[in-house]
Design a protein around this motif. Structure first.
Motif, PDB file in Angstrom:
ATOM      1  N   LYS A  80      39.543  40.372  36.108  1.00  0.00           N
ATOM      2  CA  LYS A  80      39.215  38.951  36.193  1.00  0.00           C
ATOM      3  C   LYS A  80      38.504  38.677  37.520  1.00  0.00           C
ATOM      4  CE  LYS A  80      43.424  37.265  35.236  1.00  0.00           C
ATOM      5  NZ  LYS A  80      44.452  36.286  34.815  1.00  0.00           N
ATOM      6  N   ILE A  81      37.255  38.202  37.413  1.00  0.00           N
ATOM      7  CA  ILE A  81      36.428  37.949  38.594  1.00  0.00           C
ATOM      8  C   ILE A  81      35.757  36.593  38.433  1.00  0.00           C
ATOM      9  CG2 ILE A  81      34.508  38.749  40.028  1.00  0.00           C
ATOM     10  CD1 ILE A  81      35.015  41.574  39.003  1.00  0.00           C
ATOM     11  N   CYS A 105      48.043  41.630  40.236  1.00  0.00           N
ATOM     12  CA  CYS A 105      47.113  41.470  41.351  1.00  0.00           C
ATOM     13  C   CYS A 105      47.281  42.658  42.288  1.00  0.00           C
ATOM     14  CB  CYS A 105      47.379  40.162  42.089  1.00  0.00           C
ATOM     15  SG  CYS A 105      46.223  39.845  43.454  1.00  0.00           S
ATOM     16  N   LEU A 106      46.187  43.347  42.577  1.00  0.00           N
ATOM     17  CA  LEU A 106      46.206  44.545  43.415  1.00  0.00           C
ATOM     18  C   LEU A 106      45.392  44.287  44.672  1.00  0.00           C
ATOM     19  CD1 LEU A 106      45.369  47.143  40.587  1.00  0.00           C
ATOM     20  CD2 LEU A 106      47.598  46.137  41.154  1.00  0.00           C
ATOM     21  N   ILE A 107      46.033  44.448  45.823  1.00  0.00           N
ATOM     22  CA  ILE A 107      45.336  44.219  47.090  1.00  0.00           C
ATOM     23  C   ILE A 107      45.571  45.399  48.024  1.00  0.00           C
ATOM     24  CG2 ILE A 107      45.415  41.709  46.875  1.00  0.00           C
ATOM     25  CD1 ILE A 107      47.771  41.652  48.779  1.00  0.00           C
ATOM     26  N   ASN A 157      43.520  32.053  41.967  1.00  0.00           N
ATOM     27  CA  ASN A 157      42.962  31.360  40.803  1.00  0.00           C
ATOM     28  C   ASN A 157      42.622  32.358  39.686  1.00  0.00           C
ATOM     29  OD1 ASN A 157      43.148  28.885  42.078  1.00  0.00           O
ATOM     30  ND2 ASN A 157      41.038  28.916  42.826  1.00  0.00           N
ATOM     31  N   ALA A 158      42.106  33.511  40.073  1.00  0.00           N
ATOM     32  CA  ALA A 158      41.772  34.534  39.074  1.00  0.00           C
ATOM     33  C   ALA A 158      43.043  35.029  38.388  1.00  0.00           C
ATOM     34  CB  ALA A 158      41.024  35.690  39.729  1.00  0.00           C
ATOM     35  N   TYR A 159      44.089  35.212  39.165  1.00  0.00           N
ATOM     36  CA  TYR A 159      45.366  35.658  38.587  1.00  0.00           C
ATOM     37  C   TYR A 159      45.886  34.632  37.576  1.00  0.00           C
ATOM     38  CZ  TYR A 159      50.233  37.090  38.230  1.00  0.00           C
ATOM     39  OH  TYR A 159      51.455  37.469  37.738  1.00  0.00           O
ATOM     40  N   VAL A 168      43.545  41.748  38.700  1.00  0.00           N
ATOM     41  CA  VAL A 168      42.798  41.093  39.780  1.00  0.00           C
ATOM     42  C   VAL A 168      42.842  42.042  40.967  1.00  0.00           C
ATOM     43  CG1 VAL A 168      42.691  39.121  41.337  1.00  0.00           C
ATOM     44  CG2 VAL A 168      43.416  38.794  38.956  1.00  0.00           C
ATOM     45  N   ILE A 169      41.684  42.338  41.543  1.00  0.00           N
ATOM     46  CA  ILE A 169      41.634  43.315  42.630  1.00  0.00           C
ATOM     47  C   ILE A 169      40.804  42.755  43.780  1.00  0.00           C
ATOM     48  CG2 ILE A 169      39.606  44.493  41.621  1.00  0.00           C
ATOM     49  CD1 ILE A 169      40.847  47.139  42.659  1.00  0.00           C
TER      50      ILE A 169
END
Length: 293
Positions: A41-42, A108-110, A96-98, A4-5
């Motif tokens: 995941k989008i 999850c990458l932010i 939610n995507a995670y 997830v990005i």
């Protein structure tokens, strides 16, 4: 691996597509997005957020984003799903995507700190702006890129820092919580920076050698007493061709040590840890440990 990005970090990736030298974390980001075994995941709502964001960046980046989405859909590297709550904010969409169809491993990458996401995904999150080797942000992005990572004594200031690193590794989110360890000696009678964090694991399977003059029951009891008698299983082999390994398996994450884990200390200058998420290495690990009884 599922990723997830957020939109800001995806923008950083698009900027890296321009020619020029790249530092380690930039190569990690490129590797994460380019690796053909990684999927993104989008949600339907977040796709709209991305479309509007890159539209505001200008026609050039809008076209790059559209090409990215089209190509990755065609390659079946986009996991799309519909979200019914149209009033959810961006942090909700990322969380939610995670959580959607969660499997080993999902990260999850932010780009920068988001308190809500930090609180909701404490162990599977990499913050790009806070990457510093060997912290968890560096570790997760490096693992996401499928790079073979390495660390040695120079990356740590104390034995406590080594234990803290392995504690963060032990907490990485995965469905199968079993820890598998191959070690000829299982030196657990002294301070062991590597093994201490795994004492809290749900289940531990240990694989060790058995020599002629050694007591199987004594070895088994020593190891089980350290990790926990009810949750630890010990397997033995007399085959010297397979018992020299020093490895830990956490799902598809394989950790390889050049020295006895008990010798992995800050004042020992001779050890190196190698680790990566790799399906092939995992298969080899399973094949080899199947010979222990």
């Amino acid at each position: 691996m599922n990723i997830v990005i957020d939109k800001e970090l995806l923008f950083e990736y698009f900027k890296l597509l321009k020619p020029g030298s790249k530092n380690e974390k930039e190569n990690f980001l490129l590797g994460t997005i380019h690796h053909n075994k990684n999927k993104f995941k989008i949600s339907s709502n977040y796709l709209k957020v991305l479309e509007n964001y890159f539209k505001d960046k200008g026609i050039g980046y809008e076209n790059i984003f559209q090409s990215f989405i089209t190509n990755y859909y065609q390659e079946k590297r986009i996991i799309s799903f519909t979200t019914s709550n149209t009033k959810s904010n961006e942090e909700d969409e990322l969380i939610n995507a995670y959580d959607y169809d969660l499997k080993d491993f999902c990260f999850c990458l932010i780009k920068s700190k988001r308190i809500r996401i930090i609180e909701s995904i404490p162990n599977g999150l990499s913050i790009y702006d806070d990457i510093k080797k060997p912290n968890i942000n560096w570790t997760i992005l490096g693992l996401s890129s499928r790079t073979l990572l390495s660390l040695d004594y120079s990356n740590f200031k104390s034995n406590d820092e080594i234990s803290s690193f392995f504690l963060s590794i032990s907490k990485l989110p995965r469905i199968d919580r079993t820890v598998h360890i191959v070690d000829s000696y299982f030196n657990v009678n002294t301070f062991n920076s590597v093994y201490l964090p795994f004492k809290n694991s749900t289940k531990v399977k240990c694989y060790t050698k058995l020599e002629n003059n050694n007591s199987k029951e004594l070895n088994r009891n020593t190891i089980k007493s350290f990790f926990g008698k009810s949750k630890t299983t010990v397997f033995f082999s007399t085959n010297k061709r397979i018992t020299h390994d020093r490895k830990i398996k956490l799902g598809y994450l394989i950790i390889e040590l050049t020295h006895d884990p008990g010798e992995v200390t800050q004042n020992n200058l001779n050890w190196t840890i190698y680790f990566s998420i790799c399906e092939e290495k995992t298969k080899l690990f399973i094949d080899k440990t199947s010979n222990y009884k």
